[in-house]
Scaffold this motif. Structure first.
Motif, PDB file in Angstrom:
ATOM      1  N   PHE A  85       0.790  -1.285   0.037  1.00 44.33           N
ATOM      2  CA  PHE A  85       0.143   0.264   0.020  1.00 44.33           C
ATOM      3  C   PHE A  85       0.821   1.230   0.125  1.00 44.33           C
ATOM      4  O   PHE A  85       0.529   2.358  -0.826  1.00 44.33           O
ATOM      5  N   PHE A  86       1.936   1.316   0.660  1.00 35.51           N
ATOM      6  CA  PHE A  86       2.871   2.447   0.726  1.00 35.51           C
ATOM      7  C   PHE A  86       3.634   2.794  -0.537  1.00 35.51           C
ATOM      8  O   PHE A  86       3.606   3.904  -1.166  1.00 35.51           O
ATOM      9  N   VAL A  87       4.178   1.616  -1.364  1.00 34.85           N
ATOM     10  CA  VAL A  87       4.475   1.810  -2.625  1.00 34.85           C
ATOM     11  C   VAL A  87       3.554   2.128  -3.721  1.00 34.85           C
ATOM     12  O   VAL A  87       3.688   3.191  -4.446  1.00 34.85           O
ATOM     13  N   ILE A  88       2.407   1.890  -3.464  1.00 33.58           N
ATOM     14  CA  ILE A  88       1.157   2.102  -4.423  1.00 33.58           C
ATOM     15  C   ILE A  88       1.080   3.641  -4.128  1.00 33.58           C
ATOM     16  O   ILE A  88       0.566   4.403  -5.220  1.00 33.58           O
ATOM     17  N   LYS A  89       0.930   4.301  -2.942  1.00 40.71           N
ATOM     18  CA  LYS A  89       0.818   5.498  -2.756  1.00 40.71           C
ATOM     19  C   LYS A  89       1.811   6.620  -3.147  1.00 40.71           C
ATOM     20  O   LYS A  89       1.593   7.537  -3.411  1.00 40.71           O
ATOM     21  N   ASN A  90       2.903   6.065  -3.043  1.00 45.92           N
ATOM     22  CA  ASN A  90       4.237   6.795  -3.230  1.00 45.92           C
ATOM     23  C   ASN A  90       5.089   6.680  -4.249  1.00 45.92           C
ATOM     24  O   ASN A  90       6.004   7.546  -4.231  1.00 45.92           O
ATOM     25  N   THR A  91       4.947   5.805  -5.229  1.00 42.18           N
ATOM     26  CA  THR A  91       5.632   5.623  -6.504  1.00 42.18           C
ATOM     27  C   THR A  91       4.660   5.637  -7.699  1.00 42.18           C
ATOM     28  O   THR A  91       3.580   5.760  -7.737  1.00 42.18           O
ATOM     29  N   ASP A  92       5.215   5.829  -8.672  1.00 42.79           N
ATOM     30  CA  ASP A  92       4.577   5.850 -10.278  1.00 42.79           C
ATOM     31  C   ASP A  92       3.959   4.885 -10.460  1.00 42.79           C
ATOM     32  O   ASP A  92       4.418   3.647 -10.227  1.00 42.79           O
TER      33      ASP A  92
END
Length: 525
Positions: free
Chosen positions: A320-327
């Protein structure tokens, strides 16, 4: 002042990461030959040495008395063995593409055929994974600290070290998966001809390492045509062409698979065994917890569920963090990398039955994605001066190090299931006076008796029987052991030796001479 403290904090974090990476290298180099050389590794040596199954049967499984040393001659590469012998043997086992085994063949030509040498090649591939995961992380995140933490997680991961100590193809598969992913992103970014060629060759290398690499092609196709909608038409056409080239390069082995499909079905028939959903679900969870924690707990141990809960919480939060903070293109690729292989293994077992998804080693493509999403999350959270996430990183390192210490000093481990007790069985036999070990060509006994022979005294006597070979009794031995017999074979041995068999260890029986009415063994028929 604030900048100085931040730089100092970052400096010490890098020092810790470098120390952990060095520990990961140490664990890979330490006790390489300590664990039992198990059933599957035995077949690695047989294939590389150019032997076929029927040669082992006709030479040894005939009832004659041989020694453990005689049996181990089939585990060594003979100077008379030419490369075509190795290739012919590999063709008889189409379920395992030949790339790793050919590498090992050349490795043995240079250094010999010992257990240490055989496993050292996997160690080398596992060390090269460090460089691979660093550059893949660079392609995705362009952040040196994320790259370094990615390397650190892989370096200390118990599952990576466990398979680095196996004379099997899985460390090479991990490397080829990462290389193909690196060049996949390079061709999207830079569209250079040399990168396209490298992409095609590295993708073909994954095919020649594992049949399950089909998941990588599926991931790339979905990413290019469903997610990269803004990618120009010329790049998409190139992608199709060079992916087809990779498949064309694999055609020689694909033809071998098709011509030997009956052998493939026979060799993989064990994956059709039925197991309960609870059993499989536990294993699915442990596949991923073993990336960071693997202390040898029983399957249904209460502590295992604590580790499962913690590790999966970390994985899903990181997603969820990667989804929120990366392209979008980055996080979607990572999701595909994790879920396509995972679902591709689990769903067929749920729908059609079988246990393919019970094999931890089949999930290696998904592990690449897990390392990367967790590395990114840890890096960004620690950069925000989160003490909790610094503690989480420390706990991951601590549990991984403890796991590797425990595993590295053990003679056996869960991944050697068919041969799990072989080291202990060999110890019992070695302690006996004038022993004879009898077994029959049943199920996995052929590979396992060779596995045990690696740990037996060289002059230990063996009597290997084919299914229809009559039992010839030998009264000159003081201790007679029967390895992994069927119920029918137990009856045959008891009748032949006029005595009962006593189970003295899982899969090992002993003839109980104390219950023979006539204690003069020469009275046997």
């Amino acid at each position: 002042m604030v900048n100085n403290l931040r730089s100092l904090r970052k400096f010490w974090l890098k020092i810790v990461l470098i120390i952990v990476i060095l520990l990961g290298i140490f664990f890979r180099l330490n006790n390489i030959d300590k664990k039992i050389y198990w059933h599957d590794e035995v077949y690695t040596s047989l294939r590389v040495a150019g032997y076929k199954d029927d040669q082992v049967l006709t030479t040894f499984f005939n009832g004659e008395i041989i020694t453990a040393q005689d049996l181990l001659e089939f585990q060594k590469l003979s100077p008379k063995t030419i490369l075509s012998d190795t290739i012919d043997s590999l063709i008889q086992n189409p379920e395992h593409p030949p790339l790793y085994y050919l590498f090992l063949r050349f490795w043995q030509d240079l250094f010999g055929s010992s257990i240490f040498i055989n496993r050292s090649l996997s160690v080398l591939f596992s060390l090269l994974v460090f460089l691979g995961i660093y550059y893949l992380s660079e392609q995705l995140f362009n952040d040196n600290l994320v790259n370094l933490i990615s390397v650190t997680l892989v370096s200390i991961s118990p599952i990576q070290i466990l398979y680095a100590h196996e004379a099997r193809e899985y460390s090479l598969w991990m490397l080829t998966i990462i290389l193909s992913s690196i060049y996949f992103f390079k061709v999207i970014k830079f569209n250079k001809n040399i990168d396209w060629i490298s992409y095609s060759l590295s993708l073909s290398a994954t095919f020649y390492t594992s049949i399950l690499s089909i998941f990588i092609v599926l991931i790339n196709i979905i990413h290019i045509f469903l997610l990269r909608q803004l990618l120009d038409r010329k790049t998409k056409i190139k992608f199709i062409i060079f992916t087809i080239i990779s498949c064309i390069l694999f055609i020689p082995w694909l033809l071998i698979i098709l011509m030997n499909l009956h052998i493939l079905e026979e060799k993989t028939n064990w994956t059709n065994v039925e197991q309960s959903l609870v059993f499989l679900a536990n294993l699915w969870c442990l596949h991923f917890t073993s990336l960071f924690v693997d202390i040898g707990l029983p399957l249904y141990h209460w502590a295992s569920y604590i580790f499962i809960t913690l590790i999966f919480s970390l994985i899903f939060y990181s997603l969820f963090f990667v989804i929120k903070n990366t392209d979008k293109n980055i996080w979607l690729y990572l999701l595909l990398l994790i879920f396509i292989p995972t679902l591709g293994l689990i769903l067929p077992d749920l729908i059609f039955g079988g246990i393919k998804s019970s094999m931890t080693r089949y999930f290696f493509p998904a592990y690449v994605g897990v390392y990367l999403v967790i590395a990114y999350t840890l890096t960004k959270k620690i950069a925000q001066k989160s003490n909790i996430w610094s503690i989480i990183l420390g706990l991951i390192f601590t549990m991984s190090i403890v796991s590797n210490i425990i595993s590295g000093n053990s003679e056996t481990w869960w991944n050697k299931a068919p041969s799990y007790y072989n080291a202990a069985i060999a110890t019992i036999i070695n302690q006996a006076e004038n022993p004879l070990v009898i077994t029959q060509n049943l199920d996995i006994n052929k590979g396992n008796i060779i596995s045990i022979s690696h740990n037996l005294k060289p002059n230990t006597k063996l009597q290997l029987l084919n299914i229809n070979t009559p039992i010839i009794t030998h009264q000159e031995f003081d201790n007679i052991f029967i390895f992994n017999p069927s119920l029918e074979f137990i009856n045959q041995v008891e009748n032949a030796y006029q005595s009962s068999l006593v189970l003295i260890h899982p899969f090992l029986y002993e003839v109980d001479f104390s219950k023979v009415k006539n204690t003069n063994k020469k009275g046997f028929n």
